[in-house]
Design a protein around this motif. Structure first.
Motif, PDB file in Angstrom:
ATOM      1  N   ALA A 283     -35.833 -27.713   8.204  1.00 10.82           N
ATOM      2  CA  ALA A 283     -36.044 -26.149   7.877  1.00 10.82           C
ATOM      3  C   ALA A 283     -34.698 -25.728   7.026  1.00 10.82           C
ATOM      4  O   ALA A 283     -34.759 -24.869   6.273  1.00 10.82           O
ATOM      5  CB  ALA A 283     -36.003 -25.029   8.977  1.00 10.82           C
ATOM      6  N   ALA A 284     -33.517 -26.189   7.766  1.00  8.98           N
ATOM      7  CA  ALA A 284     -32.269 -25.906   7.015  1.00  8.98           C
ATOM      8  C   ALA A 284     -32.258 -26.617   5.632  1.00  8.98           C
ATOM      9  O   ALA A 284     -31.920 -25.869   4.741  1.00  8.98           O
ATOM     10  CB  ALA A 284     -30.895 -26.326   7.676  1.00  8.98           C
ATOM     11  N   ALA A 285     -32.755 -27.814   5.402  1.00  4.50           N
ATOM     12  CA  ALA A 285     -32.900 -28.342   4.227  1.00  4.50           C
ATOM     13  C   ALA A 285     -33.722 -27.683   3.321  1.00  4.50           C
ATOM     14  O   ALA A 285     -33.627 -27.527   1.897  1.00  4.50           O
ATOM     15  CB  ALA A 285     -33.265 -29.943   4.391  1.00  4.50           C
ATOM     16  N   GLN A 286     -34.971 -27.291   3.941  1.00  2.00           N
ATOM     17  CA  GLN A 286     -35.856 -26.776   2.842  1.00  2.00           C
ATOM     18  C   GLN A 286     -35.386 -25.334   2.362  1.00  2.00           C
ATOM     19  O   GLN A 286     -35.419 -24.800   1.296  1.00  2.00           O
ATOM     20  CB  GLN A 286     -37.335 -26.228   3.884  1.00  2.00           C
TER      21      GLN A 286
ATOM     22  N   ARG B  61     -34.578 -21.265 -11.279  1.00  2.00           N
ATOM     23  CA  ARG B  61     -35.564 -20.456 -11.851  1.00  2.00           C
ATOM     24  C   ARG B  61     -34.868 -19.126 -12.644  1.00  2.00           C
ATOM     25  O   ARG B  61     -35.481 -18.727 -13.655  1.00  2.00           O
ATOM     26  CB  ARG B  61     -36.583 -19.804 -10.841  1.00  2.00           C
ATOM     27  N   ALA B  62     -33.847 -18.567 -11.934  1.00  2.00           N
ATOM     28  CA  ALA B  62     -33.264 -17.515 -12.034  1.00  2.00           C
ATOM     29  C   ALA B  62     -32.264 -17.628 -13.486  1.00  2.00           C
ATOM     30  O   ALA B  62     -32.404 -16.977 -14.580  1.00  2.00           O
ATOM     31  CB  ALA B  62     -32.309 -16.800 -11.317  1.00  2.00           C
ATOM     32  N   TYR B  63     -31.996 -18.883 -13.664  1.00  2.40           N
ATOM     33  CA  TYR B  63     -31.165 -19.426 -14.784  1.00  2.40           C
ATOM     34  C   TYR B  63     -31.952 -19.324 -16.155  1.00  2.40           C
ATOM     35  O   TYR B  63     -31.865 -19.014 -17.045  1.00  2.40           O
ATOM     36  CB  TYR B  63     -30.405 -20.410 -14.552  1.00  2.40           C
ATOM     37  N   LEU B  64     -33.337 -19.931 -15.897  1.00  2.00           N
ATOM     38  CA  LEU B  64     -34.364 -20.393 -16.802  1.00  2.00           C
ATOM     39  C   LEU B  64     -35.058 -18.930 -17.440  1.00  2.00           C
ATOM     40  O   LEU B  64     -35.130 -18.540 -18.415  1.00  2.00           O
ATOM     41  CB  LEU B  64     -35.538 -21.206 -16.253  1.00  2.00           C
TER      42      LEU B  64
ATOM     43  N   LEU C 184     -32.758 -26.074  -0.400  1.00  2.00           N
ATOM     44  CA  LEU C 184     -33.408 -26.446  -1.657  1.00  2.00           C
ATOM     45  C   LEU C 184     -34.232 -25.437  -2.356  1.00  2.00           C
ATOM     46  O   LEU C 184     -34.267 -25.317  -3.475  1.00  2.00           O
ATOM     47  CB  LEU C 184     -34.346 -27.725  -1.254  1.00  2.00           C
ATOM     48  N   GLY C 185     -34.758 -24.530  -1.352  1.00  2.00           N
ATOM     49  CA  GLY C 185     -35.465 -23.366  -1.968  1.00  2.00           C
ATOM     50  C   GLY C 185     -34.486 -22.432  -2.682  1.00  2.00           C
ATOM     51  O   GLY C 185     -34.784 -21.810  -3.748  1.00  2.00           O
ATOM     52  N   ARG C 186     -33.212 -22.434  -2.195  1.00  2.00           N
ATOM     53  CA  ARG C 186     -32.143 -21.540  -2.951  1.00  2.00           C
ATOM     54  C   ARG C 186     -31.690 -22.197  -4.133  1.00  2.00           C
ATOM     55  O   ARG C 186     -31.414 -21.491  -5.044  1.00  2.00           O
ATOM     56  CB  ARG C 186     -31.161 -21.182  -1.790  1.00  2.00           C
ATOM     57  N   VAL C 187     -31.838 -23.280  -4.074  1.00  2.00           N
ATOM     58  CA  VAL C 187     -31.549 -24.414  -5.428  1.00  2.00           C
ATOM     59  C   VAL C 187     -32.334 -24.008  -6.604  1.00  2.00           C
ATOM     60  O   VAL C 187     -32.231 -23.775  -7.617  1.00  2.00           O
ATOM     61  CB  VAL C 187     -31.186 -25.646  -5.099  1.00  2.00           C
ATOM     62  N   ALA C 188     -33.728 -24.070  -6.273  1.00  2.00           N
ATOM     63  CA  ALA C 188     -34.832 -23.952  -6.988  1.00  2.00           C
ATOM     64  C   ALA C 188     -34.880 -22.775  -7.654  1.00  2.00           C
ATOM     65  O   ALA C 188     -35.049 -22.360  -8.849  1.00  2.00           O
ATOM     66  CB  ALA C 188     -36.117 -24.184  -6.304  1.00  2.00           C
TER      67      ALA C 188
END
Length: 191
Positions: free
Chosen positions: A154-157, A168-171, A160-164
């Motif tokens: 759950a922590a890894a997810q 997305r925000a950058y794009l 990684l969700g925050r990284v994604a």
């Protein structure tokens, strides 16, 4: 593929990585962001190695990947959108598509609901060619979380969700189609 020493094995390699990031003008970050940087670098190296092993230009491998992922998401794409995703001109994208069609890796045809548009499809042979080389790596990645507790997963997810979300925000910040009243449909054929 290039040899790579895993960072994080000792404090010295972690500090070297941090110094390299700082020298390159990137924020240093913590150990978690350092591992992410390592993964991103290794991903680029693996893509180049995949293209070499397949005997295909990297752009063509990326084109196949984009079409497969778009299909998997239920959003087929056409040549113009593929060019945008590859970051190449329409002419260069068309050249890649033509080469992939000629090699039997891809087909192009009319959109099922809008005949003015084209959609791309990866052929069974194209999928088998790429996935035959990529499947062992993907299998290893699937098993990378083996042995993790539900809390660790759950922590890894979350991370990684925050990284994604950051990507997305950058794009989205520079998306030229944002706010386009007809949705910026780049694969609609001009009259």
């Amino acid at each position: 593929m290039a040899q790579h020493a895993a960072s994080g094995a000792d404090g010295e390699s972690d500090s070297r990585t941090t110094r390299r990031a700082a020298a390159a003008g990137a924020p240093a970050g913590d150990e978690l962001s350092e591992v992410l940087r390592d993964v991103l670098t290794l991903t680029q190296l693996a893509r180049a190695a995949l293209a070499e092993r397949l005997g295909m230009p990297l752009t063509n491998v990326e084109a196949v990947e984009h079409v497969v992922m778009a299909q998997g998401a239920g959003e087929p794409i056409g040549p113009v959108e593929l060019s945008r995703r590859l970051g190449v001109t329409s002419a260069a994208g068309t050249q890649s598509v033509n080469r992939l069609v000629a090699e039997g890796h891809m087909t192009r045809g009319p959109h099922p609901r809008d005949g003015r548009r084209q959609v791309l499809d990866v052929t069974r042979a194209g999928r088998d060619h790429v996935m035959g080389e990529l499947a062992p790596l993907l299998g290893s990645l699937v098993h990378a979380s083996d042995g993790m507790s539900p809390q660790e997963r759950a922590a890894a997810q979350r991370y990684l969700g925050r990284v994604a979300a950051a990507y997305r925000a950058y794009l989205d910040r520079d998306d030229p189609n944002r706010g386009d009243p007809d949705g910026g449909d780049p694969d609609r054929a001009c009259p």
